[in-house]
Design an enzyme around this catalytic site. Structure first.
Site, mmCIF file in Angstrom:
data_model
loop_
_atom_site.group_PDB
_atom_site.id
_atom_site.type_symbol
_atom_site.label_atom_id
_atom_site.label_comp_id
_atom_site.label_asym_id
_atom_site.label_seq_id
_atom_site.Cartn_x
_atom_site.Cartn_y
_atom_site.Cartn_z
ATOM 1 N N PHE A 125 0.843 -1.197 0.000
ATOM 2 C CA PHE A 125 0.000 0.000 0.000
ATOM 3 C C PHE A 125 0.885 1.256 0.000
ATOM 4 C CE2 PHE A 125 -2.875 3.176 1.768
ATOM 5 C CZ PHE A 125 -4.000 2.945 1.006
ATOM 6 N N ASP A 212 1.024 -5.416 7.788
ATOM 7 C CA ASP A 212 -0.087 -4.471 7.686
ATOM 8 C C ASP A 212 -1.310 -5.302 7.299
ATOM 9 O OD1 ASP A 212 -2.051 -2.658 6.942
ATOM 10 O OD2 ASP A 212 -0.649 -1.266 5.998
ATOM 11 N N TYR A 237 -11.880 0.549 9.623
ATOM 12 C CA TYR A 237 -13.023 1.108 8.884
ATOM 13 C C TYR A 237 -13.440 0.301 7.662
ATOM 14 C CZ TYR A 237 -8.838 3.422 6.916
ATOM 15 O OH TYR A 237 -7.588 3.697 6.427
ATOM 16 N N LYS A 238 -12.704 -0.773 7.338
ATOM 17 C CA LYS A 238 -13.089 -1.573 6.162
ATOM 18 C C LYS A 238 -14.069 -2.660 6.628
ATOM 19 C CE LYS A 238 -8.511 -0.719 4.146
ATOM 20 N NZ LYS A 238 -8.834 0.201 3.073
ATOM 21 N N ARG A 387 -11.903 -3.253 -8.068
ATOM 22 C CA ARG A 387 -11.931 -4.202 -6.946
ATOM 23 C C ARG A 387 -13.376 -4.379 -6.502
ATOM 24 N NH1 ARG A 387 -7.929 -2.117 -2.486
ATOM 25 N NH2 ARG A 387 -9.409 -0.408 -2.518
HETATM 26 C C1 LIG Z 1 -3.001 -1.603 3.622
HETATM 27 C C2 LIG Z 1 -3.253 -0.210 4.130
HETATM 28 N N1 LIG Z 1 -2.352 0.369 4.908
HETATM 29 C C3 LIG Z 1 -2.524 1.621 5.379
HETATM 30 C C4 LIG Z 1 -3.638 2.355 5.035
HETATM 31 C C5 LIG Z 1 -3.752 3.767 5.523
HETATM 32 O O1 LIG Z 1 -4.582 3.886 6.599
HETATM 33 P P1 LIG Z 1 -4.653 5.233 7.461
HETATM 34 O O2 LIG Z 1 -5.252 6.271 6.585
HETATM 35 O O3 LIG Z 1 -5.504 4.848 8.649
HETATM 36 O O4 LIG Z 1 -3.287 5.597 7.886
HETATM 37 C C6 LIG Z 1 -4.625 1.780 4.244
HETATM 38 C C7 LIG Z 1 -5.831 2.536 3.881
HETATM 39 O O5 LIG Z 1 -6.695 2.109 3.168
HETATM 40 C C8 LIG Z 1 -4.417 0.467 3.772
HETATM 41 O O6 LIG Z 1 -5.315 -0.122 2.984
#
Ligand SMILES: Cc1ncc(COP(=O)(O)O)c(C=O)c1O
Length: 427
Positions: A125, A212, A237-238, A387
């Protein structure tokens, strides 16, 4: 041939079907297939937050802190119990995934002094990759990025499913490696890593592994304790249905808590916090990893989302995610492959989370049209992927079926016929 009746039968036999009515559906005609970006709102969250505002903050004002002060830990334990397979005292709910990721990566590097290489993959990500670049610059480390972006790197090459296997990782694990970090589920392809095998391999090399789990938590049965995970972060939140910007979490295994020092020493980590001592002294346990005041409204939203996961059980949720993605792949083969779509998610159901990813040269236009004209909410990722997710507590099989029917119908509709997609490479 997978039919509407098959989807109706799956719903009729779904042990989780009853949870759907516990969510808000503002427009019942919408097929919402983007629960991997943001989950739906549970009805009980509305009640819980209203009650807190009036009877909590509104009534108790500052005295309320007596009962809220440890909430990052108690809500963290709930996330651990409900979704991570983590015993109490290893999970904190706080801040954002990005900030928690930075902290754990920095802490892991400090715990491996003398080692100057850190590793991630190209498919990770963006926030993780950017933070790794920043830390490598800040500490003058050697950042290695495993090349697995799903776009073909050379002519004739296939799309990658983005999976990093132990065979791929092994040659990178020299004695100089302090840390490896990957996503449990790749955010684009939806591929699910073998968490145990990779963690074991990295540990054998003397490095630390940070996972992660943002795209896995609430859809995959993570079993962190059983899989020997040391360090992990993720969002809520997902599939956690805890609301936009709800606090994230971090997991530090009891095994290595004494080795880990947070790069920010905040007052919530101080022994005897309210003695306001002159010198920082880290308190024991997970509280020693907390920095500052928790968002109580955010944590209460998590209590509702993850409370429902605990009640339904993560193993039942994981089964529905597997069944739902299997059904999506059947519908993909039946309707979408003949229309020029390609599947980049692994077909092996043990190597997937709750979403699949499909490619089409006109993905941007199709995703836009689905929202504007067809009441389907997919998720578009540049340059050409869509997706599609099943969020096991809120999504029905019929909702997925109808979503796929509308994707098919939109793609063969007149609207797309005139589109110039020449020059855009599919494979
Ligand atoms: C795999 C992954 N890591 C990190 C994040 C970032 O999250 P945040 O905005 O809470 O830092 C996301 C957001 O969708 C994500 O999907």
């Amino acid at each position: 041939m997978f039919t509407r009746q098959d989807a109706i039968d799956l719903d009729a036999n779904d042990p989780l079907a009853k949870y759907r009515e516990r969510f808000i559906f503002a427009d019942s005609e919408v097929c919402y297939l983007d629960g991997n970006s943001l989950g739906r709102l549970p009805k009980s969250t509305v009640e819980s937050i209203n009650t807190f505002l009036i009877e909590g903050w509104g009534t108790k004002i500052v005295d309320g802190w007596a009962e809220w002060i440890d909430k990052a830990e108690t809500t963290g334990d709930l996330i651990g119990r409900a979704a991570l397979g983590a015993a109490a005292g290893q999970t904190l709910a706080m801040d954002t995934t990005s900030v928690n990721f930075y902290r754990l990566v920095r802490a892991a590097i400090s715990a491996r002094p003398g080692r100057r290489t850190i590793i991630t993959d190209e498919a990770n990500f963006p926030t993780d990759r950017y933070i790794m670049q920043g830390i490598a610059d800040e500490l003058d480390l050697n950042l290695v990025v495993i090349p697995n972006d799903l776009q073909p790197h050379a002519a004739g090459e296939e799309f990658s499913d983005e999976l990093v296997t132990t065979e791929i990782l092994k040659p990178y694990l020299t004695e100089d490696v302090a840390l490896v970090t990957l996503s449990v589920v790749a955010y684009r392809s939806g591929a699910l890593h073998d968490v145990k095998e990779i963690t074991d391999l990295v540990r054998e090399s003397g490095a630390l592994m940070v996972w992660d789990a943002s795209h896995a938590v609430g859809a995959v049965d993570l079993q962190f304790d059983r899989n020997g995970v040391d360090l992990a972060v993720g969002c809520t939140y997902k599939y956690g249905n805890s609301g936009p910007g709800s606090p994230a979490w971090l997991y530090v295994s009891k095994r290595i808590q004494s080795e880990i020092q947070m790069p920010i020493q905040g007052w919530f980590a101080q022994r005897n916090q309210f003695l306001m001592g002159s010198k920082f002294e880290q308190t024991e346990g997970m509280r020693g990893f907390q920095i500052a005041s928790p968002s109580i409204v955010g944590l209460l939203c998590i209590d509702e989302g993850f409370g429902m996961i605990e009640e339904a059980s993560i193993s039942a949720i994981n089964k529905k995610a597997s069944k739902g993605t299997e059904m999506m792949i059947e519908l993909f083969d039946q309707w979408l492959a003949p229309l020029g779509f390609e599947l980049v998610t692994p077909r092996d159901s043990t190597r997937r989370g709750g979403h699949i990813s499909i490619y089409h040269p006109a993905a941007a236009q199709i995703a836009r049209g689905l929202r504007d004209d067809m009441k389907v909410i997919p998720d578009y990722r540049a340059p050409n992927s869509i997706r599609l997710a099943i969020s096991p507590l809120a999504t029905s099989y019929v909702e997925v079926f109808e979503g796929f029917e509308r994707i098919r119908d939109y793609t063969i509709s007149e609207k797309l016929k005139d589109l110039d997609i020449s020059g855009v490479k599919v494979s």
